[in-house]
Enzyme design. Structure first.
Site, PDB file in Angstrom:
ATOM      1  N   GLU A  46      45.701  26.164  30.701  1.00  0.00           N
ATOM      2  CA  GLU A  46      44.354  26.517  31.171  1.00  0.00           C
ATOM      3  C   GLU A  46      43.332  26.557  30.039  1.00  0.00           C
ATOM      4  O   GLU A  46      42.154  26.243  30.250  1.00  0.00           O
ATOM      5  CB  GLU A  46      44.371  27.878  31.873  1.00  0.00           C
ATOM      6  CG  GLU A  46      45.080  27.879  33.216  1.00  0.00           C
ATOM      7  CD  GLU A  46      46.528  28.304  33.125  1.00  0.00           C
ATOM      8  OE1 GLU A  46      47.142  28.593  34.167  1.00  0.00           O
ATOM      9  OE2 GLU A  46      47.066  28.346  31.980  1.00  0.00           O
ATOM     10  N   PHE A  68      50.961  41.799  41.768  1.00  0.00           N
ATOM     11  CA  PHE A  68      51.494  40.649  41.039  1.00  0.00           C
ATOM     12  C   PHE A  68      50.360  39.699  40.645  1.00  0.00           C
ATOM     13  O   PHE A  68      49.562  39.287  41.468  1.00  0.00           O
ATOM     14  CB  PHE A  68      52.516  39.915  41.910  1.00  0.00           C
ATOM     15  CG  PHE A  68      53.073  38.669  41.267  1.00  0.00           C
ATOM     16  CD1 PHE A  68      53.890  38.749  40.155  1.00  0.00           C
ATOM     17  CD2 PHE A  68      52.760  37.407  41.763  1.00  0.00           C
ATOM     18  CE1 PHE A  68      54.394  37.605  39.548  1.00  0.00           C
ATOM     19  CE2 PHE A  68      53.253  36.264  41.173  1.00  0.00           C
ATOM     20  CZ  PHE A  68      54.083  36.359  40.056  1.00  0.00           C
ATOM     21  N   GLN A  69      50.319  39.369  39.384  1.00  0.00           N
ATOM     22  CA  GLN A  69      49.315  38.473  38.806  1.00  0.00           C
ATOM     23  C   GLN A  69      47.882  38.955  39.061  1.00  0.00           C
ATOM     24  O   GLN A  69      46.956  38.163  39.235  1.00  0.00           O
ATOM     25  CB  GLN A  69      49.497  37.033  39.289  1.00  0.00           C
ATOM     26  CG  GLN A  69      50.751  36.374  38.738  1.00  0.00           C
ATOM     27  CD  GLN A  69      50.782  34.874  38.919  1.00  0.00           C
ATOM     28  OE1 GLN A  69      50.197  34.335  39.864  1.00  0.00           O
ATOM     29  NE2 GLN A  69      51.468  34.175  38.025  1.00  0.00           N
ATOM     30  N   LYS A  75      41.651  36.050  47.030  1.00  0.00           N
ATOM     31  CA  LYS A  75      42.199  34.975  47.854  1.00  0.00           C
ATOM     32  C   LYS A  75      41.746  35.054  49.305  1.00  0.00           C
ATOM     33  O   LYS A  75      41.520  34.021  49.958  1.00  0.00           O
ATOM     34  CB  LYS A  75      43.728  34.991  47.774  1.00  0.00           C
ATOM     35  CG  LYS A  75      44.377  33.796  48.465  1.00  0.00           C
ATOM     36  CD  LYS A  75      45.873  33.726  48.210  1.00  0.00           C
ATOM     37  CE  LYS A  75      46.475  32.480  48.853  1.00  0.00           C
ATOM     38  NZ  LYS A  75      47.937  32.377  48.600  1.00  0.00           N
ATOM     39  N   MET A  77      42.097  25.088   5.058  1.00  0.00           N
ATOM     40  CA  MET A  77      40.947  25.924   4.721  1.00  0.00           C
ATOM     41  C   MET A  77      41.385  27.299   4.241  1.00  0.00           C
ATOM     42  O   MET A  77      40.841  27.840   3.267  1.00  0.00           O
ATOM     43  CB  MET A  77      40.008  26.049   5.932  1.00  0.00           C
ATOM     44  CG  MET A  77      38.710  26.777   5.620  1.00  0.00           C
ATOM     45  SD  MET A  77      37.684  25.880   4.428  1.00  0.00           S
ATOM     46  CE  MET A  77      36.800  24.779   5.539  1.00  0.00           C
TER      47      MET A  77
END
Length: 565
Positions: A51, A113-114, A163, A471
């Site tokens: 993602e 959940f999630q 949802k 760097m």
């Protein structure tokens, strides 16, 4: 008419002219993905391997096209994987809409959940964010989000959608996009007029421009201002494609790794005209000594940036495109031959170059980027990761076209460039797109080579392989007694086998006489529609110069580093 929430989301995106979404599916956004399936002839969806890359791709799409990028992710870890990409866009003022799913409204706040409070997490790095709790407000929220992302100083907006909202039946009526307000001409007119008088009466003008000029599509207006003022020009890292880098009066980047000519111009000008730049610490270096002999005019859309990091003599708070256009109307053609010739002398005397290392046939990054510049006529879209290679790209590629540079300037996000390059290529299918990386950054996102292969995106991934975090190692050499703690990465990966495993082409450059043929081969692969990984093996002791130590005067850069002691 009545539509379910997911169809409303897609219809509202279509209202805004969205033709591409980057994202990754999951349980909380299944309804939205079902709608995207139905609308696949109108909106393209580009799935990435992670993602975060999807968010960077939406960012790169936005920077290179001037349109608003859109990224979609599921709840919980899908949403949190967007955070670095959102913060990157926020720091660099990139208009982006992040849409996340969440658990149904009855499960919010129950550690379901999630489930995660993505609005709370992203509050510091978004212009605004929403959690949709009333289905009827969904169309209004999406439209308002696009307006906010593009109004004033641009930036990301997040919309978190439970949802059950995506399944609810909602009344939808198509609307024209809301107009974004960029400036208030009435309040800026007096400020612009005073700025014009200061410019007319100066003797040693110096123009410094940042990413705001590109964001405002003010490149042509700036070019005319430069001509009228007969002034030397420097750019910030974010402003690299705001002005033709091959122009005679362009004297390079300003700041920690900028040119000494630009630093001397800051120290010796009597008027510094700053266009769409926020005076970051990497530009000022030491704010107490910066431009101490000059009056500074700061033209900037965000009033919070005026006087934040350095005091200025005069400011214009508003849209830089409008402000420059009005200045051009008020200013006569001016000449400053003595000053102009003096600055051009500095440009010749302090030309940026790399220190040779050990062998005559050894590859130096400036040679690679200069040859890439020659072969593409300075007209490729260049994205970068973050590190030495990022500075080399800015120093040695002569950008000629606006919206041709995508790099994480404010946040400094390693792993940004490959995702951004995908977005640049999707948005600009007819242009050559090259991501310039170091091997440290490359190992953060090399999984996205699979995305290049899947979508047949002919991006050139050019990696400088030196087996170190260059760097950070450079700082350890200079300021930590050469105690190279954890910066020798030496993972032993064969990049050509890796390219083959991902199903893309591979080119390796190990000697100076291989540079031209290797780059030509990579460009030929890309022109034939094939993504390619270019492995450029360089010495670990190649450094980025000039370099101003933290807190030092910008006019006193380190020009050479003793590699023997």
């Amino acid at each position: 008419m009545q539509l379910n929430g997911s169809d409303v989301i897609v219809e509202c995106l279509l209202e805004q002219g969205v033709d591409t979404i980057f994202g990754y599916p999951g349980g909380a956004v299944l309804n939205i993905y079902d709608a995207l399936y139905k609308y696949s002839d109108k909106i393209r969806h580009v799935i990435t391997a992670h993602e975060q890359a999807a968010c960077h791709a939406a960012d790169g799409y936005s920077r290179s096209t001037g349109r608003t990028g859109v990224v979609l992710a599921t709840s919980g870890p899908g949403a949190t994987n967007l955070v670095t990409g959102i913060a990157t866009a926020y720091m660099d003022s990139v208009p982006l809409i992040a849409i996340t799913g969440n658990v149904t409204r009855n499960l919010l706040g129950l550690d379901s959940f999630q489930e995660v409070d993505i609005c709370g997490i992203t509050m510091p790095v978004t212009k605004h964010n929403y959690i949709v709790k009333d289905p009827a407000k969904l169309p209004e929220i999406i439209r308002e989000a696009f307006r906010i992302a593009n109004e004033g100083r641009k930036g990301p907006v997040l919309i978190d959608i439970p949802k059950d909202i995506t399944a609810a039946m909602i009344e939808y009526e198509k609307q024209e996009p809301l107009k974004s307000e960029y400036h208030d001409p009435d309040t800026t007119e007096a400020e612009i007029a005073e700025a014009a008088e200061l410019i007319k009466n100066c003797e040693r003008p110096f123009i410094y421009a940042g990413g705001g000029v590109v964001a405002a599509d003010a490149v042509d207006e700036m070019k005319e201002l430069v001509r009228k003022c007969n002034a030397p020009v420097a750019l910030s890292l974010m402003g690299q494609c705001a002005y033709d880098n091959s122009a005679e009066n362009y004297i390079g980047m300003l700041g920690m790794h900028g040119t000494k000519a630009a630093a001397k111009a800051v120290s010796n000008c009597d008027l510094m005209i700053v266009l769409g730049s926020r005076f970051s610490d990497r530009v000022l270096c030491n704010p107490n000594t910066f431009a101490k002999n000059a009056h500074i005019i700061h033209i900037e859309i965000d009033p919070a940036e005026i006087g934040k990091n350095i005091s200025v003599y005069h400011h214009v708070t508003g849209d830089v495109k409008h402000a420059i256009a009005r200045l051009n109307e008020l200013l006569p053609d001016m000449q400053h031959p003595e000053w102009y010739n003096e600055v051009m002398g500095w440009k010749r005397d302090y030309e940026v170059h790399m220190q040779p290392i050990e062998r005559e046939d050894e590859v130096l990054p400036d040679q690679v980027i200069a040859e890439l510049d020659r072969l593409t006529d300075g007209k490729a879209i260049i994205s970068t990761e973050v590190g030495q290679h990022q500075m080399w790209a800015a120093q040695y590629y002569n950008f000629k076209c606006p919206r041709s540079f995508a790099s994480s300037g404010g946040l400094g996000t390693m792993g940004y460039g490959l995702g951004a390059a995908m977005g640049c290529k999707v948005g600009n299918p007819d242009r050559t797109v090259v991501n310039i990386a170091g091997d440290g950054s490359f190992f953060m996102n090399c999984n996205e080579l699979s995305s290049l292969a899947k979508h047949k995106l002919p991006v050139i991934e050019l990696v400088f392989e030196n087996d170190v975090l260059g760097m950070v190692r450079q700082w350890q050499r200079l300021f930590y007694g050469k105690r190279f703690s954890q910066t020798n990465i030496e993972r032993g990966t064969d990049f050509m086998k890796l390219a083959e495993a991902f199903g893309i082409e591979g080119v390796r450059i190990t000697k100076k006489d291989e540079i031209t043929d290797g780059l030509k081969k990579a460009l030929e692969y890309a022109a034939a529609g094939r993504p390619v990984l270019v492995d450029v093996v360089i010495n670990k002791d190649v450094n980025v110069l000039p370099m101003v130590p933290a807190g030092a005067d910008v006019s006193q850069p380190i020009m050479e580093i003793d590699l023997e002691n």
